[in-house]
Design a protein around this motif. Sequence first.
Motif, PDB file in Angstrom:
ATOM      1  N   VAL A   1      45.771  34.018  40.724  1.00 24.24           N
ATOM      2  CA  VAL A   1      45.106  34.330  39.788  1.00 24.24           C
ATOM      3  C   VAL A   1      44.714  34.036  40.310  1.00 24.24           C
ATOM      4  O   VAL A   1      43.958  31.944  39.845  1.00 24.24           O
ATOM      5  CB  VAL A   1      45.525  34.805  38.899  1.00 24.24           C
ATOM      6  N   ALA A   2      42.540  33.871  40.290  1.00 29.61           N
ATOM      7  CA  ALA A   2      41.773  32.865  39.610  1.00 29.61           C
ATOM      8  C   ALA A   2      40.484  33.192  38.772  1.00 29.61           C
ATOM      9  O   ALA A   2      40.292  34.589  39.408  1.00 29.61           O
ATOM     10  CB  ALA A   2      41.346  32.095  40.660  1.00 29.61           C
TER      11      ALA A   2
ATOM     12  N   GLU B   1      30.020  29.927  41.562  1.00 29.02           N
ATOM     13  CA  GLU B   1      29.829  29.531  43.453  1.00 29.02           C
ATOM     14  C   GLU B   1      31.548  29.999  43.439  1.00 29.02           C
ATOM     15  O   GLU B   1      32.691  29.054  42.759  1.00 29.02           O
ATOM     16  CB  GLU B   1      29.562  28.321  43.961  1.00 29.02           C
ATOM     17  N   ILE B   2      31.919  30.745  44.439  1.00 29.39           N
ATOM     18  CA  ILE B   2      33.613  30.851  44.553  1.00 29.39           C
ATOM     19  C   ILE B   2      33.659  30.879  45.374  1.00 29.39           C
ATOM     20  O   ILE B   2      35.043  29.742  46.027  1.00 29.39           O
ATOM     21  CB  ILE B   2      33.814  32.845  44.448  1.00 29.39           C
ATOM     22  N   LEU B   3      33.318  31.151  47.031  1.00 29.38           N
ATOM     23  CA  LEU B   3      33.302  30.224  48.159  1.00 29.38           C
ATOM     24  C   LEU B   3      32.142  29.859  48.761  1.00 29.38           C
ATOM     25  O   LEU B   3      31.065  30.399  48.713  1.00 29.38           O
ATOM     26  CB  LEU B   3      34.057  31.852  49.691  1.00 29.38           C
ATOM     27  N   THR B   4      32.341  28.334  49.464  1.00 27.26           N
ATOM     28  CA  THR B   4      31.279  28.047  50.090  1.00 27.26           C
ATOM     29  C   THR B   4      31.078  28.240  51.715  1.00 27.26           C
ATOM     30  O   THR B   4      32.441  28.172  52.175  1.00 27.26           O
ATOM     31  CB  THR B   4      30.772  26.627  49.754  1.00 27.26           C
ATOM     32  N   TYR B   5      29.644  28.514  52.264  1.00 27.21           N
ATOM     33  CA  TYR B   5      30.339  28.578  54.227  1.00 27.21           C
ATOM     34  C   TYR B   5      30.609  27.398  54.778  1.00 27.21           C
ATOM     35  O   TYR B   5      30.513  26.350  54.292  1.00 27.21           O
ATOM     36  CB  TYR B   5      28.671  28.964  54.102  1.00 27.21           C
TER      37      TYR B   5
ATOM     38  N   ASP C   1      42.257  29.941  52.306  1.00 28.04           N
ATOM     39  CA  ASP C   1      43.646  30.180  51.872  1.00 28.04           C
ATOM     40  C   ASP C   1      44.121  31.745  52.127  1.00 28.04           C
ATOM     41  O   ASP C   1      45.155  32.015  51.558  1.00 28.04           O
ATOM     42  CB  ASP C   1      44.044  29.428  51.588  1.00 28.04           C
ATOM     43  N   ALA C   2      42.743  32.594  51.773  1.00 28.43           N
ATOM     44  CA  ALA C   2      42.887  33.842  51.033  1.00 28.43           C
ATOM     45  C   ALA C   2      42.374  35.097  50.805  1.00 28.43           C
ATOM     46  O   ALA C   2      40.927  34.600  51.140  1.00 28.43           O
ATOM     47  CB  ALA C   2      43.734  33.702  49.284  1.00 28.43           C
ATOM     48  N   LEU C   3      42.887  36.180  50.917  1.00 27.63           N
ATOM     49  CA  LEU C   3      41.688  37.637  50.835  1.00 27.63           C
ATOM     50  C   LEU C   3      41.524  37.823  49.189  1.00 27.63           C
ATOM     51  O   LEU C   3      42.679  37.379  48.375  1.00 27.63           O
ATOM     52  CB  LEU C   3      42.900  38.399  51.281  1.00 27.63           C
ATOM     53  N   TYR C   4      40.517  37.617  49.153  1.00 29.69           N
ATOM     54  CA  TYR C   4      39.692  38.019  47.395  1.00 29.69           C
ATOM     55  C   TYR C   4      40.128  39.466  47.015  1.00 29.69           C
ATOM     56  O   TYR C   4      38.622  40.210  47.794  1.00 29.69           O
ATOM     57  CB  TYR C   4      38.475  37.059  47.334  1.00 29.69           C
ATOM     58  N   VAL C   5      40.568  39.560  46.511  1.00 27.09           N
ATOM     59  CA  VAL C   5      40.989  41.017  45.208  1.00 27.09           C
ATOM     60  C   VAL C   5      39.845  41.163  43.949  1.00 27.09           C
ATOM     61  O   VAL C   5      40.543  40.145  43.151  1.00 27.09           O
ATOM     62  CB  VAL C   5      42.029  41.448  45.782  1.00 27.09           C
ATOM     63  N   ILE C   6      38.611  42.038  43.730  1.00 28.75           N
ATOM     64  CA  ILE C   6      38.127  41.242  42.637  1.00 28.75           C
ATOM     65  C   ILE C   6      39.155  42.292  41.320  1.00 28.75           C
ATOM     66  O   ILE C   6      39.586  43.722  42.150  1.00 28.75           O
ATOM     67  CB  ILE C   6      37.026  42.283  42.415  1.00 28.75           C
ATOM     68  N   ARG C   7      39.937  41.487  40.726  1.00 31.46           N
ATOM     69  CA  ARG C   7      40.874  42.599  39.287  1.00 31.46           C
ATOM     70  C   ARG C   7      40.108  42.604  38.163  1.00 31.46           C
ATOM     71  O   ARG C   7      40.034  43.954  38.225  1.00 31.46           O
ATOM     72  CB  ARG C   7      41.752  41.788  38.951  1.00 31.46           C
ATOM     73  N   SER C   8      38.678  42.481  38.017  1.00 32.22           N
ATOM     74  CA  SER C   8      37.649  42.566  37.205  1.00 32.22           C
ATOM     75  C   SER C   8      35.981  41.669  37.255  1.00 32.22           C
ATOM     76  O   SER C   8      36.780  40.627  38.447  1.00 32.22           O
ATOM     77  CB  SER C   8      37.790  42.968  35.857  1.00 32.22           C
TER      78      SER C   8
ATOM     79  N   LEU D   1      37.771  37.431  37.513  1.00 34.28           N
ATOM     80  CA  LEU D   1      38.955  37.748  37.671  1.00 34.28           C
ATOM     81  C   LEU D   1      39.509  38.192  38.772  1.00 34.28           C
ATOM     82  O   LEU D   1      39.202  39.334  39.621  1.00 34.28           O
ATOM     83  CB  LEU D   1      40.139  38.497  36.743  1.00 34.28           C
ATOM     84  N   ILE D   2      40.256  37.022  39.885  1.00 38.66           N
ATOM     85  CA  ILE D   2      40.551  37.317  41.404  1.00 38.66           C
ATOM     86  C   ILE D   2      41.529  36.736  41.603  1.00 38.66           C
ATOM     87  O   ILE D   2      42.737  36.458  41.147  1.00 38.66           O
ATOM     88  CB  ILE D   2      40.198  36.369  42.550  1.00 38.66           C
ATOM     89  N   TYR D   3      42.413  37.941  42.321  1.00 39.80           N
ATOM     90  CA  TYR D   3      44.069  37.659  42.490  1.00 39.80           C
ATOM     91  C   TYR D   3      43.971  37.867  44.230  1.00 39.80           C
ATOM     92  O   TYR D   3      42.421  37.978  45.249  1.00 39.80           O
ATOM     93  CB  TYR D   3      44.465  39.776  42.662  1.00 39.80           C
ATOM     94  N   LEU D   4      44.714  36.731  44.393  1.00 40.35           N
ATOM     95  CA  LEU D   4      44.703  36.430  45.554  1.00 40.35           C
ATOM     96  C   LEU D   4      45.456  36.773  47.033  1.00 40.35           C
ATOM     97  O   LEU D   4      47.016  35.775  46.321  1.00 40.35           O
ATOM     98  CB  LEU D   4      45.096  34.267  45.136  1.00 40.35           C
TER      99      LEU D   4
END
Lengths: 242, 622
Positions: B40-41, B48-52, B57-64, B108-111
Motif C-alpha cells: 500500500v502507498a 508525483e506518483i510515477l515519473t517517465y 515494480d507493480a500495477l497501481y490500483v486506486i483504492r481511494s 491511496l494506492i494498492y500495489l
Amino acid sequence: MFYLGSTQPSPTRLNWQQRFRELAQSSRHLLLRQYYQQGLVSPDTPVSETPIMALDLETTGLDPSQHGIVSIGLVPVQGQRILNSAAQQWLVKPRFELTNSSVRVHRITDSALQTAPDLIEILPEFLAAIAGKILLVHCADIERRFLTAALQVRLGEPLQFPVIDTMALEAKVHRAKPLSLWQQFRKTPRTSIRLSASRQRYGLPPYLPHHAVTDALACAELFQAQLATRYTPNTPIADLWS
Amino acid sequence: MSSDQLEIEQLEVLSFLQRHSPFQELSLPEQTTLAQQIDVAYYRAGSEILTYNAPLDALYVIRSGVVETFRRNGDLYNRLAEGGLFGEQGLLRGKKVRFPARALEDTLIYLVPAVAFEQLFDNNEFFADYVEVGDAMRRATPRLAKAADHQLMSAQVCELVNREPVMLSADATVYEAAALMREASVSCLLLTDPAKPEHICGLITDRDIRNRLVAAGLQSDINVQQIMTRELVTVQAEQFVFEAMMIMLRHNLHHLPVLQQHKALGVIAIADIIRHESNNSLYIVSSIYQQQTVAELAQLRPAVQACFVRMVNEDANSQMIGSAMATIGRSFKQRLLELAEQQLGPPPIPYCFVALGSMARDEQLIVTDQDNALILDDRYVAEQHDAYFAALANFVCQGLDQCGYPLCSGNIMATNPRWRQPLKVWQQYFSDWILKPAPEKLLHSNIFFDLDGVWGENQWATQLNQQIAQQAPLHKTFLASMARNALLRTPPLGFFQDFVMDEDGKHNKSLNIKRRGTAPLADLLRVYALSLGFDNPSSYQRLARLSKLNILPKGRADDLRDAYEVIAMTRIRHQAAMLQQQQNPDNNVLPEQLSEFERKHLKAAFQVLANAQKFLKFHFQA
C-alpha cells in the motif's frame, strides 16, 4: 504501569538507543535481552530510513488487569510503502474469560480461541518480528499497557519500547489549544482523533475496525498520510516517537 | 512462519478486489492469494506518483482518490478514480513507466506486485484482455479530454492494418503467387529475398499479373521477380492515415506496405482508407449534396449515427461533436431546399430558411426535433405566394422527418403559418416579445432567441439577431421574465447531494439529462447573452464571451464551461452507448450505469449549474 511522561520531562529527548543498551544488560529474561540487543536506530535517523512496524492488539476489554489479548496484527512500513504483503497475525488465548460483547466486537469466538496458543508460545516469534523496529500504533496507551501487563505476568518483567502514536500526532494538531470560552459555551465538539475519524480527514477509505491486521494497516495508512501532510521523509525519527 | 500463525486474512483488501474489475472476475482462491500480495502507498494531492521511464515494480490500483496520467509531451492521457488502474502499459513493456502519474486528490494506492500481475496476465484470459485490449475503451469512458488535444486526422496507419501480411519467397513462380493470392483472398503479396527471408525485396499485385504477364503474353511459370515491383514505397506504422493517403495519391499506388521499423506489419489498400474516412463528418456532408431524392438522403442516417459514435470514441469534445452534427443537419436542410426548389420551381420572392434551438446553438446531437421557420421578403402577399412556401415548408419538414429529425411536437416549424412570415412581421414578433413580455408567452418563444440562417437571404437572420441584441439589454422586465423561465427547470440534485430521479412513465429511475441539464444550462446562457447583447447564438461563443466579461464572480464562468462540458459529454456518451447497443438513443441517463468518477463529476457539474441559477435569480431579480 509504565508512563514515560512521568519519568522524563521531554519524551522526545529520551535517548532510547542508550536505554536499550542498558536494558540489554539488566534484563533477566533471555527473550527480552535478545530483543533489546537488536538495538534501535539513532534518534536522528530520517523517518524514511527507519524500519517501522505497525501494531494492533485486539483485547477482550480495556483494563489489562481484567482483560486479555486475543489477537495481534503486524504490518511493516518502509519508506513510502506499507508492506502489507509481509503482514503477520496471531490469535492467542487470553487468560481471562471471553465476554459476549468482546466476541461481538472481534468476531472471534470461544471455539476459535480454544485451540489458540498462549501468548508465551508465540512470544519468541513476535519479539523477533518487532526487534530493531519502531512500533507504530493508534493510541499507544492501550497497546503499551496490555503488552507491559502481559509480559509482566508471563516473564516477570515489562517490555519497554519507543512508539510512534498516530493518535498523539493528530492530537498535536487538533488538541494543541484548549477550547475557547466561546467554543465551550457553544458546546463545540472537539475534533475526534479516533482512528476512523482521523482517516477520514486525510481522504482515506473507511475500513471495518476490530480486526488486528486491518487495524494495523489502517494505522499505517494514517501514518503515511500524516507524514505526507505535515512532515518530510527527512524528519528525524526522534520527532515522532515517544 | 510457524503453524501457530494464522493465514493472514486481508479482509479490506479482499473486499475491495471483489468490488472492482478485473479482480472481481477472479476466483476466490485467486482473490485471496492476490489480497495477501498487495502493498500500500499513500500520495498527497499534487504529488508525483510515477515519473517517465522510472523502473516499475507493480500495477497501481486506486483504492481511494483521483489520479491523472500523462503522455510524454505532458498532455492528459487519462483521469482515474477508485478502482482505476495504471502502470499496466509499463509492466507489459519493459517494466518502465510509460505514462507518468500524479495524484489529483489525496490518493491511496494498492500495489499489485509485478510478479502477481504477470501471473494473472499469463493465466487469466479475462484479466489479460481487460488490462490490454480494454485500455482504450476504459479510457474513452471516464475521460475528460482537453479541448485542444484532439484532431480527427490523428488516426495512425497501424489502425488500418487488419491482417498479417501475406508473404512469399521471391524465387516462386507467378503461378504459385496467383494460387496463394486466391487461397488467402488478397490482391497483393509481399515478396521476400530467398537469401534473407526477413528482407522484403518486392511486391506483386493482381494488376501486375494482368498488365505485366497476361497482357504481355508471358507464361505463368516465369519467376515472380520478372514482373514484381522492386522499388517499394512504404509507410511506417505510426504515420498518420492522411500521410498514407497522400503517398498513395502521389505515386498512384493501390497498395502500400506498412512497416514497423524494418519488419512488415501488413499492407493497406486504398479501399481501407476510403472505408476509414467514410465515417468522417466531412465525407457525410459532401455525400449529402450528391443525393438526388429524399429517399436517398434518408439512407444516410446510419452513416450519420456511425460518425457520431466514432467521434465519441475518438474523444472529440462536445463542441466538435455538436458543431459537426449541426453542420450535417444544416446540410440536410440545404439539400432538401435545393431538391424542393427543383420540384416546385424557383421561389416567387426571396426567402430565408432559419434553424432554431440546438442547431443554431451549434450543439445539435443525434436525438433532436426539427425546429425551423421561414422569413419571407416584405413584398409577400399571402394570396399570391403562400401556396408555394407552404409546399416548400412541407417538403423540407417531411423530408427532415424521414432523415431522422422528427417533426417538432410544439409545431415550431416552417409548416406552421405563424412561423412563415415576412421579415417585418418577424421584427414585430421580436419587438412584442421584448417590449411587452409575458412569461407564459415567452416560455414558448424561448427558442426563437437562438436563431441562425441556413439557406437563402441569411442576412435577414443576422438582422433579427442584431435587433434582439439592441433591444434585449434595455428591457429589464423582459430579462427578468426570461430569467424566471430559465429557473423553471432545475438540476436533479437533492438536499443530500444525491441525484433526484424523474418518475415519469417507464423511465422511473432515470434522470433526463437534457431537461435537467443541458436545457437549463442553455436557458441560463441565453439570458446572459440577451442581457449583454451577444449576437451569436452558439453556446460555446456565449460561454467564451461570458468568461471574458466580469459578469459572474471570478472563475465562475470557467466553472460553468467545465460543467457544460461534463453534462454535455455525459449526454453524448449515453447516446453513443445506446447506438452501439442498437437501441434508439434517448436522454434518460441511469446513474448506476455511470462510473463512480462520472457520477462525482456530474454531481459537481449540477452543483455549478444550481449555483449559477441562484446567481441568475439574484442578478435579474427573477
